[in-house]
Design an enzyme around this catalytic site. Sequence first.
Site, PDB file in Angstrom:
ATOM      1  CB  SER A 142      44.955   9.694 -56.699  1.00 18.46           C
ATOM      2  OG  SER A 142      45.176  11.087 -56.557  1.00 18.46           O
ATOM      3  CE1 TYR A 155      49.301   8.604 -53.875  1.00 18.99           C
ATOM      4  CE2 TYR A 155      48.464  10.301 -55.345  1.00 18.99           C
ATOM      5  CZ  TYR A 155      48.258   9.385 -54.334  1.00 18.99           C
ATOM      6  OH  TYR A 155      47.003   9.241 -53.792  1.00 18.99           O
ATOM      7  CB  ALA A 156      50.671  11.283 -60.886  1.00 20.21           C
ATOM      8  CB  ALA A 157      53.640   7.191 -62.654  1.00 20.80           C
ATOM      9  CB  SER A 158      51.927   4.453 -58.368  1.00 22.26           C
ATOM     10  OG  SER A 158      51.230   5.324 -57.482  1.00 22.26           O
ATOM     11  CE  LYS A 159      47.188   5.899 -55.117  1.00 26.15           C
ATOM     12  NZ  LYS A 159      46.559   4.799 -54.375  1.00 26.15           N
ATOM     13  CB  ILE A 187      40.110  12.822 -48.948  1.00 22.57           C
ATOM     14  CG1 ILE A 187      39.562  12.484 -50.354  1.00 22.57           C
ATOM     15  CG2 ILE A 187      39.206  12.302 -47.841  1.00 22.57           C
ATOM     16  CD1 ILE A 187      38.251  13.121 -50.740  1.00 22.57           C
TER      17      ILE A 187
HETATM   18  P1  NAI Z   1      46.337   7.494 -44.865  1.00 22.13           P
HETATM   19  O1  NAI Z   1      47.768   7.870 -44.862  1.00 22.13           O
HETATM   20  O2  NAI Z   1      45.424   8.116 -43.865  1.00 22.13           O
HETATM   21  O3  NAI Z   1      46.200   5.907 -44.753  1.00 22.13           O
HETATM   22  C1  NAI Z   1      47.020   5.055 -45.498  1.00 22.13           C
HETATM   23  C2  NAI Z   1      47.237   3.781 -44.708  1.00 22.13           C
HETATM   24  O4  NAI Z   1      48.088   2.937 -45.488  1.00 22.13           O
HETATM   25  C3  NAI Z   1      47.937   4.014 -43.355  1.00 22.13           C
HETATM   26  O5  NAI Z   1      47.225   3.411 -42.304  1.00 22.13           O
HETATM   27  C4  NAI Z   1      49.297   3.371 -43.537  1.00 22.13           C
HETATM   28  O6  NAI Z   1      49.833   2.805 -42.359  1.00 22.13           O
HETATM   29  C5  NAI Z   1      48.999   2.309 -44.602  1.00 22.13           C
HETATM   30  N1  NAI Z   1      50.213   1.896 -45.304  1.00 22.13           N
HETATM   31  C6  NAI Z   1      51.221   2.695 -45.762  1.00 22.13           C
HETATM   32  N2  NAI Z   1      52.198   1.935 -46.283  1.00 22.13           N
HETATM   33  C7  NAI Z   1      51.796   0.648 -46.162  1.00 22.13           C
HETATM   34  C8  NAI Z   1      52.388  -0.596 -46.510  1.00 22.13           C
HETATM   35  N3  NAI Z   1      53.603  -0.675 -47.054  1.00 22.13           N
HETATM   36  N4  NAI Z   1      51.700  -1.719 -46.247  1.00 22.13           N
HETATM   37  C9  NAI Z   1      50.464  -1.663 -45.662  1.00 22.13           C
HETATM   38  N5  NAI Z   1      49.878  -0.518 -45.281  1.00 22.13           N
HETATM   39  C10 NAI Z   1      50.529   0.615 -45.531  1.00 22.13           C
HETATM   40  O7  NAI Z   1      45.837   7.778 -46.338  1.00 22.13           O
HETATM   41  P2  NAI Z   1      44.356   7.913 -46.953  1.00 22.13           P
HETATM   42  O8  NAI Z   1      44.124   9.323 -47.240  1.00 22.13           O
HETATM   43  O9  NAI Z   1      43.395   7.149 -46.146  1.00 22.13           O
HETATM   44  O10 NAI Z   1      44.586   7.172 -48.359  1.00 22.13           O
HETATM   45  C11 NAI Z   1      44.008   5.915 -48.671  1.00 22.13           C
HETATM   46  C12 NAI Z   1      44.163   5.670 -50.163  1.00 22.13           C
HETATM   47  O11 NAI Z   1      43.459   6.692 -50.869  1.00 22.13           O
HETATM   48  C13 NAI Z   1      45.614   5.717 -50.656  1.00 22.13           C
HETATM   49  O12 NAI Z   1      45.793   4.729 -51.646  1.00 22.13           O
HETATM   50  C14 NAI Z   1      45.723   7.106 -51.263  1.00 22.13           C
HETATM   51  O13 NAI Z   1      46.711   7.156 -52.254  1.00 22.13           O
HETATM   52  C15 NAI Z   1      44.333   7.294 -51.819  1.00 22.13           C
HETATM   53  N6  NAI Z   1      43.977   8.690 -52.008  1.00 22.13           N
HETATM   54  C16 NAI Z   1      43.880   9.561 -50.936  1.00 22.13           C
HETATM   55  C17 NAI Z   1      43.578  10.896 -51.168  1.00 22.13           C
HETATM   56  C18 NAI Z   1      43.464  11.891 -50.072  1.00 22.13           C
HETATM   57  O14 NAI Z   1      43.266  13.096 -50.392  1.00 22.13           O
HETATM   58  N7  NAI Z   1      43.568  11.538 -48.810  1.00 22.13           N
HETATM   59  C19 NAI Z   1      43.358  11.405 -52.529  1.00 22.13           C
HETATM   60  C20 NAI Z   1      43.484  10.407 -53.548  1.00 22.13           C
HETATM   61  C21 NAI Z   1      43.778   9.104 -53.282  1.00 22.13           C
END
Ligand code: NAI
Length: 247
Positions: A142, A155-159, A187
Amino acid sequence: MISFEGKTVLITGAASGIGKACAMLMGSAGAALALSDINEEALAKLKAELESAGIRASISYHGLDIADEDACVQTAAAAAAFHGRIDHLIHAAGIYPEALVSDMQAADWQRLMRINLDGTFYICRAVIKYLGEDSSIVNLASVAAHRGSFAHAHYAASKGAVSSFSKSLALELAPKTRVNVVSPGIIETPMTIDLLKQKGQVMLDSTPLRRFGTAQEVAGGIAFLCSPLARFVTGETLHINGGLYIV
Ligand code: NAI
């Protein structure tokens, strides 16, 4: 333009946002899909959605809590058994809770690290033995990893750790497997709904391209990194952020 015919992609966090967009894109490009998420009900719906969108590649889905080491091992084994192989891992599962450090409890910190960081280690390690030649892993970091994030220090530390873990893994898994990171900015997905409600305008003003990204745009970068177009790219971070953070 990119074909994934004959390839199998294991996607975590596939039920929503970026993971779901990857399933749509990679499935449309011919990949067999092993979908995993903690929300198994949403995966069943996604499978039906993919099929009704005309995606004919074989699709399996696996309920998975990414913070559970044994479950990661079982999911990788089940996906490899169902599809006969795993060529690419796209690890998109994650959480983004809000808390100031001064209010954060140790339990909040540990829960986040279990899901965002330990989970990355568990699922990457679990797939290694199934990955063949020309395989790849893409982990999600991220912009928060690079410039910090107010009220999201855990969150920032994990990423940041996911990013350096991935670089190290790239060294260990070469030359058979490439390991890269995609580092998105803001996003529009279910993860950022609350953030955008609170700070949408500020975020927009600080993004040179003057809009938020889409999950499909992030999926495009991920597909590129998995594809032969990126066959000489490993240990790299692809920033997809509309100029919000320029390295
Ligand atoms: P989202 O919330 O739409 O999707 C995340 C998915 O992870 C969900 O389907 C959720 O059920 C699943 N999840 C959560 N905890 C879980 C667990 N313990 N075990 C298995 N699945 C689990 O989020 P998004 O936006 O699609 O994010 C995807 C990745 O991109 C994440 O790692 C997020 O940190 C990263 N990211 C997203 C950004 C954004 O602006 N949306 C920006 C930077 C990074």
